[in-house]
Structure formats: C-alpha cells, structure tokens
Design a protein around this motif. Sequence first.
Motif, PDB file in Angstrom:
ATOM      1  N   ARG A 153       2.178  12.241  -9.683  1.00  0.00           N
ATOM      2  CA  ARG A 153       1.735  13.626  -9.521  1.00  0.00           C
ATOM      3  C   ARG A 153       2.914  14.584  -9.617  1.00  0.00           C
ATOM      4  O   ARG A 153       2.818  15.642 -10.249  1.00  0.00           O
ATOM      5  CB  ARG A 153       1.016  13.802  -8.191  1.00  0.00           C
ATOM      6  CG  ARG A 153      -0.399  13.249  -8.185  1.00  0.00           C
ATOM      7  CD  ARG A 153      -1.185  13.750  -6.988  1.00  0.00           C
ATOM      8  NE  ARG A 153      -0.604  13.351  -5.718  1.00  0.00           N
ATOM      9  CZ  ARG A 153      -0.939  12.272  -5.042  1.00  0.00           C
ATOM     10  NH1 ARG A 153      -1.867  11.469  -5.510  1.00  0.00           N
ATOM     11  NH2 ARG A 153      -0.370  11.986  -3.894  1.00  0.00           N
ATOM     12  N   MET A 154       4.035  14.232  -9.001  1.00  0.00           N
ATOM     13  CA  MET A 154       5.215  15.087  -9.057  1.00  0.00           C
ATOM     14  C   MET A 154       5.735  15.196 -10.489  1.00  0.00           C
ATOM     15  O   MET A 154       6.152  16.274 -10.918  1.00  0.00           O
ATOM     16  CB  MET A 154       6.317  14.544  -8.135  1.00  0.00           C
ATOM     17  CG  MET A 154       6.015  14.664  -6.668  1.00  0.00           C
ATOM     18  SD  MET A 154       5.907  16.360  -6.108  1.00  0.00           S
ATOM     19  CE  MET A 154       7.598  16.850  -6.245  1.00  0.00           C
ATOM     20  N   GLU A 155       5.712  14.099 -11.222  1.00  0.00           N
ATOM     21  CA  GLU A 155       6.157  14.137 -12.613  1.00  0.00           C
ATOM     22  C   GLU A 155       5.281  15.052 -13.442  1.00  0.00           C
ATOM     23  O   GLU A 155       5.775  15.832 -14.253  1.00  0.00           O
ATOM     24  CB  GLU A 155       6.179  12.728 -13.207  1.00  0.00           C
ATOM     25  CG  GLU A 155       7.319  11.871 -12.716  1.00  0.00           C
ATOM     26  CD  GLU A 155       7.230  10.438 -13.201  1.00  0.00           C
ATOM     27  OE1 GLU A 155       6.224  10.071 -13.838  1.00  0.00           O
ATOM     28  OE2 GLU A 155       8.178   9.675 -12.935  1.00  0.00           O
ATOM     29  N   GLU A 184       0.834  -1.203   0.000  1.00  0.00           N
ATOM     30  CA  GLU A 184       0.000   0.000   0.000  1.00  0.00           C
ATOM     31  C   GLU A 184       0.874   1.260   0.000  1.00  0.00           C
ATOM     32  O   GLU A 184       0.586   2.217  -0.722  1.00  0.00           O
ATOM     33  CB  GLU A 184      -0.929   0.002   1.213  1.00  0.00           C
ATOM     34  CG  GLU A 184      -1.895   1.159   1.237  1.00  0.00           C
ATOM     35  CD  GLU A 184      -2.809   1.194   0.035  1.00  0.00           C
ATOM     36  OE1 GLU A 184      -3.136   2.313  -0.401  1.00  0.00           O
ATOM     37  OE2 GLU A 184      -3.202   0.129  -0.479  1.00  0.00           O
ATOM     38  N   GLU A 185       1.935   1.253   0.782  1.00  0.00           N
ATOM     39  CA  GLU A 185       2.845   2.405   0.801  1.00  0.00           C
ATOM     40  C   GLU A 185       3.525   2.590  -0.551  1.00  0.00           C
ATOM     41  O   GLU A 185       3.695   3.719  -1.017  1.00  0.00           O
ATOM     42  CB  GLU A 185       3.883   2.244   1.902  1.00  0.00           C
ATOM     43  CG  GLU A 185       3.317   2.449   3.288  1.00  0.00           C
ATOM     44  CD  GLU A 185       4.378   2.332   4.380  1.00  0.00           C
ATOM     45  OE1 GLU A 185       5.572   2.538   4.081  1.00  0.00           O
ATOM     46  OE2 GLU A 185       3.989   2.039   5.514  1.00  0.00           O
ATOM     47  N   ARG A 238       4.064   5.596  -5.573  1.00  0.00           N
ATOM     48  CA  ARG A 238       4.000   5.643  -7.036  1.00  0.00           C
ATOM     49  C   ARG A 238       3.024   6.721  -7.497  1.00  0.00           C
ATOM     50  O   ARG A 238       3.290   7.452  -8.458  1.00  0.00           O
ATOM     51  CB  ARG A 238       3.594   4.284  -7.595  1.00  0.00           C
ATOM     52  CG  ARG A 238       4.708   3.278  -7.565  1.00  0.00           C
ATOM     53  CD  ARG A 238       4.289   1.959  -8.148  1.00  0.00           C
ATOM     54  NE  ARG A 238       5.412   1.029  -8.140  1.00  0.00           N
ATOM     55  CZ  ARG A 238       5.285  -0.271  -8.231  1.00  0.00           C
ATOM     56  NH1 ARG A 238       4.090  -0.821  -8.358  1.00  0.00           N
ATOM     57  NH2 ARG A 238       6.343  -1.053  -8.213  1.00  0.00           N
ATOM     58  N   GLU A 239       1.881   6.812  -6.822  1.00  0.00           N
ATOM     59  CA  GLU A 239       0.911   7.846  -7.174  1.00  0.00           C
ATOM     60  C   GLU A 239       1.496   9.235  -6.935  1.00  0.00           C
ATOM     61  O   GLU A 239       1.325  10.135  -7.760  1.00  0.00           O
ATOM     62  CB  GLU A 239      -0.369   7.670  -6.353  1.00  0.00           C
ATOM     63  CG  GLU A 239      -1.179   6.465  -6.734  1.00  0.00           C
ATOM     64  CD  GLU A 239      -2.328   6.198  -5.768  1.00  0.00           C
ATOM     65  OE1 GLU A 239      -2.573   7.044  -4.874  1.00  0.00           O
ATOM     66  OE2 GLU A 239      -2.977   5.151  -5.910  1.00  0.00           O
TER      67      GLU A 239
END
Length: 85
Positions: free
Chosen positions: A50-52, A39-40, A45-46
Amino acid sequence: MSAELIGILSVGVALAALLIANIRSLREEMRTLREEMREEIRTLREEMRRMESRLEALEQRMARLEGVLDGLREALFGRSREAAG
C-alpha cells in the motif's frame, strides 16, 4: 529389586515425564509464535504494498506539478526574455 532401585527408577520416570511435557509445551508455544510472526509478516507486506502504491501516486503527482511549474516558468520568463532580446 531393592527399594532404593525402585526409588531411583521412579524419580527417573517422573523426571522424564516432566521433560517430555515441558518439551511439548515449548513446541506448542513455538508453533504459536511462528504462526503469529507469519501473520505479522503478511500484514507488513500488505502495508508495504500500500505504501509503495501511495508513493507511486505521489511521484506521479509531483511530476505533474513539476511540469506545470516548468510551463509557468517558461511562460513568464520565456516571454520576458523575448521582449528584452
């Protein structure tokens, strides 16, 4: 069977039962930790996605600003070169 043999066997059975219970507990704990880690990792990854996307938007904005600055530079200094030359 002698009392000593019965005592030895009962201690062996008790130890085996404790070991089995301990192993089950450890397996369950490992399973829980594995699920938490998955889960972490999904969350990380999410966040990376978002940062990308934010970084890509920032790159586009920077490119636009560089274009505007180049245009201003050319407008200001290009004309002065033409007047001087």
